[in-house]
Scaffold this motif. Structure first.
Motif, PDB file in Angstrom:
ATOM      1  N   HIS A 162     -19.840 -29.604  -2.978  1.00 32.34           N
ATOM      2  CA  HIS A 162     -20.393 -30.591  -2.167  1.00 32.34           C
ATOM      3  C   HIS A 162     -19.998 -30.331  -0.558  1.00 32.34           C
ATOM      4  CE1 HIS A 162     -22.194 -34.329  -0.671  1.00 32.34           C
ATOM      5  NE2 HIS A 162     -21.120 -34.737  -0.100  1.00 32.34           N
ATOM      6  N   GLU A 163     -18.971 -29.096  -0.487  1.00 34.04           N
ATOM      7  CA  GLU A 163     -18.674 -28.786   0.722  1.00 34.04           C
ATOM      8  C   GLU A 163     -20.146 -28.085   1.639  1.00 34.04           C
ATOM      9  OE1 GLU A 163     -15.848 -28.708   2.200  1.00 34.04           O
ATOM     10  OE2 GLU A 163     -14.237 -28.626   0.530  1.00 34.04           O
ATOM     11  N   PRO A 164     -19.993 -28.301   2.907  1.00 33.74           N
ATOM     12  CA  PRO A 164     -19.032 -28.715   3.786  1.00 33.74           C
ATOM     13  C   PRO A 164     -18.709 -30.187   4.214  1.00 33.74           C
ATOM     14  CG  PRO A 164     -20.824 -27.949   5.029  1.00 33.74           C
ATOM     15  CD  PRO A 164     -21.121 -27.678   3.606  1.00 33.74           C
ATOM     16  N   TYR A 165     -19.574 -30.971   3.168  1.00 33.71           N
ATOM     17  CA  TYR A 165     -19.494 -32.412   3.366  1.00 33.71           C
ATOM     18  C   TYR A 165     -18.188 -32.970   2.542  1.00 33.71           C
ATOM     19  CZ  TYR A 165     -24.185 -31.202   4.493  1.00 33.71           C
ATOM     20  OH  TYR A 165     -25.408 -30.583   5.057  1.00 33.71           O
ATOM     21  N   PRO A 166     -17.720 -34.248   2.931  1.00 35.84           N
ATOM     22  CA  PRO A 166     -16.645 -34.784   2.345  1.00 35.84           C
ATOM     23  C   PRO A 166     -16.994 -35.334   1.004  1.00 35.84           C
ATOM     24  CG  PRO A 166     -16.772 -35.588   4.594  1.00 35.84           C
ATOM     25  CD  PRO A 166     -17.982 -34.885   4.359  1.00 35.84           C
ATOM     26  N   ALA A 167     -15.866 -35.225   0.033  1.00 36.04           N
ATOM     27  CA  ALA A 167     -15.904 -35.986  -1.202  1.00 36.04           C
ATOM     28  C   ALA A 167     -14.830 -36.162  -1.851  1.00 36.04           C
ATOM     29  CB  ALA A 167     -17.067 -35.079  -2.231  1.00 36.04           C
ATOM     30  N   ALA A 168     -14.328 -37.360  -2.725  1.00 35.77           N
ATOM     31  CA  ALA A 168     -13.262 -37.546  -3.108  1.00 35.77           C
ATOM     32  C   ALA A 168     -13.550 -38.232  -4.463  1.00 35.77           C
ATOM     33  CB  ALA A 168     -12.318 -38.593  -2.286  1.00 35.77           C
ATOM     34  N   VAL A 169     -12.483 -37.963  -5.390  1.00 32.61           N
ATOM     35  CA  VAL A 169     -12.384 -38.841  -6.592  1.00 32.61           C
ATOM     36  C   VAL A 169     -11.164 -39.799  -6.517  1.00 32.61           C
ATOM     37  CG1 VAL A 169     -12.080 -38.542  -9.113  1.00 32.61           C
ATOM     38  CG2 VAL A 169     -13.062 -36.694  -7.580  1.00 32.61           C
ATOM     39  N   VAL A 170     -11.518 -41.057  -7.077  1.00 35.05           N
ATOM     40  CA  VAL A 170     -10.523 -42.132  -7.040  1.00 35.05           C
ATOM     41  C   VAL A 170     -10.529 -42.548  -8.430  1.00 35.05           C
ATOM     42  CG1 VAL A 170     -10.982 -42.726  -4.650  1.00 35.05           C
ATOM     43  CG2 VAL A 170     -12.045 -43.866  -6.395  1.00 35.05           C
ATOM     44  N   ASP A 171      -9.325 -43.364  -8.917  1.00 38.59           N
ATOM     45  CA  ASP A 171      -9.343 -43.994 -10.016  1.00 38.59           C
ATOM     46  C   ASP A 171      -9.503 -45.472 -10.062  1.00 38.59           C
ATOM     47  OD1 ASP A 171      -7.114 -45.202  -8.865  1.00 38.59           O
ATOM     48  OD2 ASP A 171      -5.574 -43.981  -9.977  1.00 38.59           O
ATOM     49  N   ALA A 197     -29.231 -34.892  11.797  1.00 38.53           N
ATOM     50  CA  ALA A 197     -28.916 -33.428  11.876  1.00 38.53           C
ATOM     51  C   ALA A 197     -27.600 -33.346  12.649  1.00 38.53           C
ATOM     52  CB  ALA A 197     -30.416 -33.154  12.425  1.00 38.53           C
ATOM     53  N   ALA A 198     -27.407 -33.836  13.780  1.00 37.24           N
ATOM     54  CA  ALA A 198     -26.251 -33.617  14.492  1.00 37.24           C
ATOM     55  C   ALA A 198     -24.797 -33.517  13.657  1.00 37.24           C
ATOM     56  CB  ALA A 198     -26.151 -34.648  15.498  1.00 37.24           C
ATOM     57  N   THR A 199     -25.099 -34.759  12.687  1.00 32.61           N
ATOM     58  CA  THR A 199     -23.721 -34.711  11.927  1.00 32.61           C
ATOM     59  C   THR A 199     -23.681 -33.455  10.759  1.00 32.61           C
ATOM     60  OG1 THR A 199     -23.735 -37.102  11.983  1.00 32.61           O
ATOM     61  CG2 THR A 199     -22.463 -35.960  10.166  1.00 32.61           C
ATOM     62  N   ALA A 200     -24.689 -33.107  10.313  1.00 35.17           N
ATOM     63  CA  ALA A 200     -24.788 -31.835   9.539  1.00 35.17           C
ATOM     64  C   ALA A 200     -24.374 -30.733  10.158  1.00 35.17           C
ATOM     65  CB  ALA A 200     -26.092 -31.724   8.940  1.00 35.17           C
ATOM     66  N   GLU A 201     -25.118 -30.368  11.435  1.00 37.81           N
ATOM     67  CA  GLU A 201     -24.563 -29.170  12.136  1.00 37.81           C
ATOM     68  C   GLU A 201     -23.079 -29.334  12.496  1.00 37.81           C
ATOM     69  OE1 GLU A 201     -24.947 -25.460  14.041  1.00 37.81           O
ATOM     70  OE2 GLU A 201     -26.202 -26.542  12.819  1.00 37.81           O
ATOM     71  N   TYR A 202     -22.441 -30.289  12.964  1.00 28.68           N
ATOM     72  CA  TYR A 202     -21.010 -30.335  13.370  1.00 28.68           C
ATOM     73  C   TYR A 202     -20.403 -29.629  12.110  1.00 28.68           C
ATOM     74  CZ  TYR A 202     -16.722 -32.444  14.818  1.00 28.68           C
ATOM     75  OH  TYR A 202     -15.326 -32.533  15.245  1.00 28.68           O
ATOM     76  N   LEU A 203     -20.634 -30.432  10.873  1.00 27.84           N
ATOM     77  CA  LEU A 203     -19.708 -30.323   9.604  1.00 27.84           C
ATOM     78  C   LEU A 203     -19.706 -28.808   9.306  1.00 27.84           C
ATOM     79  CD1 LEU A 203     -20.536 -33.333   7.607  1.00 27.84           C
ATOM     80  CD2 LEU A 203     -18.496 -32.825   8.645  1.00 27.84           C
ATOM     81  N   ARG A 204     -21.284 -28.282   9.420  1.00 27.22           N
ATOM     82  CA  ARG A 204     -21.344 -26.810   9.214  1.00 27.22           C
ATOM     83  C   ARG A 204     -20.482 -26.028  10.165  1.00 27.22           C
ATOM     84  NH1 ARG A 204     -26.832 -28.409   7.927  1.00 27.22           N
ATOM     85  NH2 ARG A 204     -27.378 -27.737  10.184  1.00 27.22           N
ATOM     86  N   GLU A 205     -20.534 -26.214  11.479  1.00 27.14           N
ATOM     87  CA  GLU A 205     -19.696 -25.670  12.490  1.00 27.14           C
ATOM     88  C   GLU A 205     -18.303 -25.554  12.181  1.00 27.14           C
ATOM     89  OE1 GLU A 205     -21.270 -26.859  16.178  1.00 27.14           O
ATOM     90  OE2 GLU A 205     -23.190 -25.703  15.981  1.00 27.14           O
ATOM     91  N   ARG A 206     -17.774 -27.016  11.871  1.00 25.95           N
ATOM     92  CA  ARG A 206     -16.416 -26.876  11.436  1.00 25.95           C
ATOM     93  C   ARG A 206     -15.876 -26.168  10.315  1.00 25.95           C
ATOM     94  NH1 ARG A 206     -13.265 -30.567   8.503  1.00 25.95           N
ATOM     95  NH2 ARG A 206     -11.363 -31.057   9.375  1.00 25.95           N
ATOM     96  N   ALA A 207     -16.754 -26.067   9.215  1.00 25.61           N
ATOM     97  CA  ALA A 207     -16.394 -25.434   7.924  1.00 25.61           C
ATOM     98  C   ALA A 207     -16.286 -23.952   8.434  1.00 25.61           C
ATOM     99  CB  ALA A 207     -17.395 -25.661   7.120  1.00 25.61           C
ATOM    100  N   ALA A 208     -17.344 -23.332   8.984  1.00 29.39           N
ATOM    101  CA  ALA A 208     -17.428 -22.137   9.473  1.00 29.39           C
ATOM    102  C   ALA A 208     -16.184 -21.542  10.457  1.00 29.39           C
ATOM    103  CB  ALA A 208     -18.880 -21.689  10.247  1.00 29.39           C
ATOM    104  N   ALA A 209     -15.645 -22.445  11.299  1.00 29.06           N
ATOM    105  CA  ALA A 209     -14.578 -22.185  12.104  1.00 29.06           C
ATOM    106  C   ALA A 209     -13.272 -22.144  11.133  1.00 29.06           C
ATOM    107  CB  ALA A 209     -14.488 -23.418  13.137  1.00 29.06           C
ATOM    108  N   VAL A 210     -13.295 -22.797  10.123  1.00 32.22           N
ATOM    109  CA  VAL A 210     -12.046 -22.984   9.323  1.00 32.22           C
ATOM    110  C   VAL A 210     -11.768 -21.645   8.577  1.00 32.22           C
ATOM    111  CG1 VAL A 210     -10.858 -23.798   7.331  1.00 32.22           C
ATOM    112  CG2 VAL A 210     -11.838 -25.303   8.980  1.00 32.22           C
ATOM    113  N   GLU A 211     -13.011 -21.071   8.172  1.00 21.69           N
ATOM    114  CA  GLU A 211     -13.332 -19.729   7.406  1.00 21.69           C
ATOM    115  C   GLU A 211     -12.751 -18.623   8.307  1.00 21.69           C
ATOM    116  OE1 GLU A 211     -17.130 -19.737   5.926  1.00 21.69           O
ATOM    117  OE2 GLU A 211     -17.033 -21.071   4.636  1.00 21.69           O
TER     118      GLU A 211
END
Length: 269
Positions: A109-118, A255-269
């Protein structure tokens, strides 16, 4: 006495528990008897304690009443039988396949957030993108995603539609309390309702023109982002832990949110 025997000794009669679950589900004796293929008289005798149900009968009634697996085990204990459903810790060797499936879903699911809860909304696992939501939040809040979201020291100050999102989360938790009758969840609901909120909280989710889901509007470092979420569970669980796992995945709603998340993930890499 063993722990299991002690728990059984403290348990209320199975008939009383079954009647409470039937009342909670708003099902008549007649409808439940027909669904379970037994007579109304027999069901009445079971509920009043005049007849002791068999193990198969307890399991059948629990299934027809859609009782959670954890509570079906308690029904069995109350009737004098051993639990039918295992409850393995997620770290156990028998849960290797489950852990791999969870990690695959989170990583995919990266670069989008996902979590597992009980079942109590405690965080079990998450992908790296969840850091966008919880970065800078006190560690004691991040163990429970509802507290992390709605507490004034958590995500709440950054959620620009907090009243709407708060109503959505509290509604989900309220329905879960109704479904499970879990006192711990009821306490959590009462706690969350006591958190301050500086926005109007709608009592009923009424969509506006063009609305198709309740969005999460989150401001991250001055940038407004919009998400919607999906929820996944295991389809055929026979283990209590597996049955209670929930995977929530967030997707960009524009689209703006998707682009922001892709750029943020690329910056981390």
């Amino acid at each position: 006495m063993t722990t299991t025997v002690q728990a059984a000794a403290r348990q209320r009669p199975v008939g009383q528990l079954l009647r409470e679950w039937r009342d909670r589900r708003r099902i008549s004796q007649l409808d439940l008897a027909i669904s379970a293929d037994i007579s109304t008289r027999h069901l009445s005798f079971v509920e009043t304690g005049r007849s002791q149900p068999s193990r198969d009968m307890v399991l059948r009634l629990g299934e027809r009443l859609d009782v959670p697996l954890r509570e079906r085990n308690r029904l069995l204990l109350a009737a004098g039988f051993a639990p039918a459903y295992s409850e393995n810790a997620l770290g156990d060797p028998d849960m290797d396949a489950v852990r791999r499936a969870v990690r695959q879903l989170l990583a995919g699911h990266e670069p989008y957030p996902a979590a597992v809860v009980d079942r109590t909304w405690d965080l079990v696992d998450a992908n790296a993108a969840v850091g966008l939501f919880v970065g800078g939040i006190p560690a004691e809040l991040t163990t429970n995603v509802l507290r992390a979201t709605l507490h004034p020291d958590g995500m709440a100050p950054h959620i620009t539609n907090l009243g709407e999102w708060r109503a959505h989360l509290l509604g989900r938790l309220r329905r879960q309390v109704d479904q499970t009758a879990d006192p711990g969840l009821a306490d959590l609901l009462a706690e969350l309702r006591g958190y301050p909120c500086d926005q109007p909280v709608p009592e009923v989710e009424v969509p506006g023109p063009g609305d198709i889901f309740v969005p999460l509007k989150f401001r991250h470092e001055g940038t407004d982002l919009t998400f919607f979420s999906t929820v996944a569970t295991f389809g055929t669980p026979l283990d209590v832990t597996v049955a209670e796992l929930v995977i929530e995945a967030f997707f960009p709603a524009d689209a703006a949110t998707a682009e922001y998340l892709r750029e943020r993930a690329a910056a981390v890499e």
